[in-house]
Write an enzyme that holds these catalytic residues in place. Structure first.
Site, PDB file in Angstrom:
ATOM      1  CE  LYS A 161       6.388  41.635  31.533  1.00 54.47           C
ATOM      2  NZ  LYS A 161       7.264  40.606  32.109  1.00 54.47           N
ATOM      3  CG  ASP A 188      10.839  41.372  32.097  1.00 50.57           C
ATOM      4  OD1 ASP A 188      11.837  40.788  31.629  1.00 50.57           O
ATOM      5  OD2 ASP A 188       9.905  40.769  32.663  1.00 50.57           O
ATOM      6  CD  GLU A 216      12.307  41.033  35.450  1.00 50.19           C
ATOM      7  OE1 GLU A 216      11.756  39.939  35.666  1.00 50.19           O
ATOM      8  OE2 GLU A 216      11.750  42.129  35.666  1.00 50.19           O
TER       9      GLU A 216
END
Length: 344
Positions: A161, A188, A216
């Protein structure tokens, strides 16, 4: 035999082992709704809704009020005619996680009735899948240590993340790469970057010699032009998650040529839209991954069987149950590190 005679919604709360941090959100627990469908034969099926206000605009208190509506609309229907139920629940546009839970609970009840696992009802394309495990946003040191720990556990696909601190994210990627050589990375940003920041991030990571399998949702969900800009300026495949809630969203992304990947989450689309998105992606030559919100083992079970049944996904991000304290594991699958196989 096989007609629905009762439907029950039950509120469930699960604590995480530690707070889970992504762009704009820190969670220490999940509040989900378990859906139980009972047939006249006594067979029962289970699904789970894991609502997200950030993605779907859902609030769990409001979703609980739909129990009577669902009872009134599908009680008496035979589960072998599950497409009829899908057509009815497709109208639940504002409550996609409940739609997913009800649709899967119906399939699960049908599965119990006929003695065939759900993944085989959906096609039985695969007999095993591999999931990643996720590194949340944390201090620099903790992110690197967590990635190393995940790699040492035996996971070979690591989801990272990013999105709150561009400079630190770039440095973190370099350090994670050094301690997890041989892993594949899904990065992401959860809408955290502008399109220019996203391109800067990915080009600097590329110049370090790091290969990113999927980048992403780098920009805001409604910034389709920004998503397309990143795609055409990225050496790595770009995926839509928050931008791809329904089959209609995916149709637009296809028309705009905005992405290389779609991240299907049953909590965004339900089973019925997810099946449609799989076929749309095949026709458009898009790649697919499958992800999760904050499902327990009951909810992850839904995505496991969907992925096994359709065989449609290059990557599987099905790890939320690994972050939770559950008294009893209730998925109809077996997991050994990253490998997931169905229970027969």
């Amino acid at each position: 035999m096989g007609k629905i005679v009762d439907i029950k919604f039950t509120l469930k709360r699960y604590n995480f082992y530690k707070p889970f941090h992504i762009v704009g959100s820190i969670s220490s627990e999940a509040t989900n709704i378990e859906v139980e469908v009972t047939l006249d034969s006594g067979a029962k099926g289970y699904g789970e809704a894991s609502p997200s206000f950030r993605v779907n605009g859902e609030r769990v208190e409001a979703l609980l009020q739909f129990e009577n509506f669902v009872k009134e609309t599908i009680t008496g229907i035979d589960v072998k005619n599950y497409r009829k139920i899908f057509d009815i629940t497709d109208k639940m546009l504002a409550t996609p996680s409940v739609k997913a839970a009800v649709q899967y609970a119906v399939l699960d009840a049908f599965s119990e009735e006929i003695g065939i696992p759900v993944y085989q009802i959906l096609g039985g394309a695969k007999d095993k899948i591999e999931t990643d495990k996720t590194v949340g946003i944390d201090s620099f040191k903790n992110r690197v240590e967590e990635a190393k720990s995940i790699y040492n556990e035996g996971f070979r696909v690591i989801k990272i993340k990013v999105g709150e601190n561009l400079a630190e994210d770039i440095e973190v990627m370099e350090s994670i790469f050094e301690v997890t050589k041989g892993a594949k990375y899904i990065v992401d940003a959860n809408m955290g970057y502008t399109h220019k920041q996203a391109v800067e991030f990915i080009k600097k990571v590329y110049n370090m010699g790091i290969d990113v399998s999927v980048f992403e949702q780098p920009v805001l969900a409604n910034d389709i032009d920004g998503l397309k800009f990143v795609r055409f300026n990225s050496p790595f495949p770009v995926a839509a998650d928050e931008s791809a809630r329904t089959k209609y969203d995916v149709l637009r992304l296809i028309k705009e040529e905005a992405v290389d990947y779609i991240n299907i989450k049953l909590m965004k689309s339900g089973i019925s839209d997810a099946l449609a998105i799989v076929e749309m992606a095949k026709a458009a030559n898009l790649q697919l991954m499958i992800g999760c919100m904050s499902e327990s083992s009951v909810g992850i079970n839904q995505s496991v069987h969907f992925a096994l049944g359709t065989g449609a996904f290059n990557f599987h991000d099905l790890d939320s149950h690994l972050m939770m304290k559950e008294e009893i594991f209730r998925g109809k699958f077996e997991q050994k590190i990253s490998e997931i196989i169905p229970k027969e």
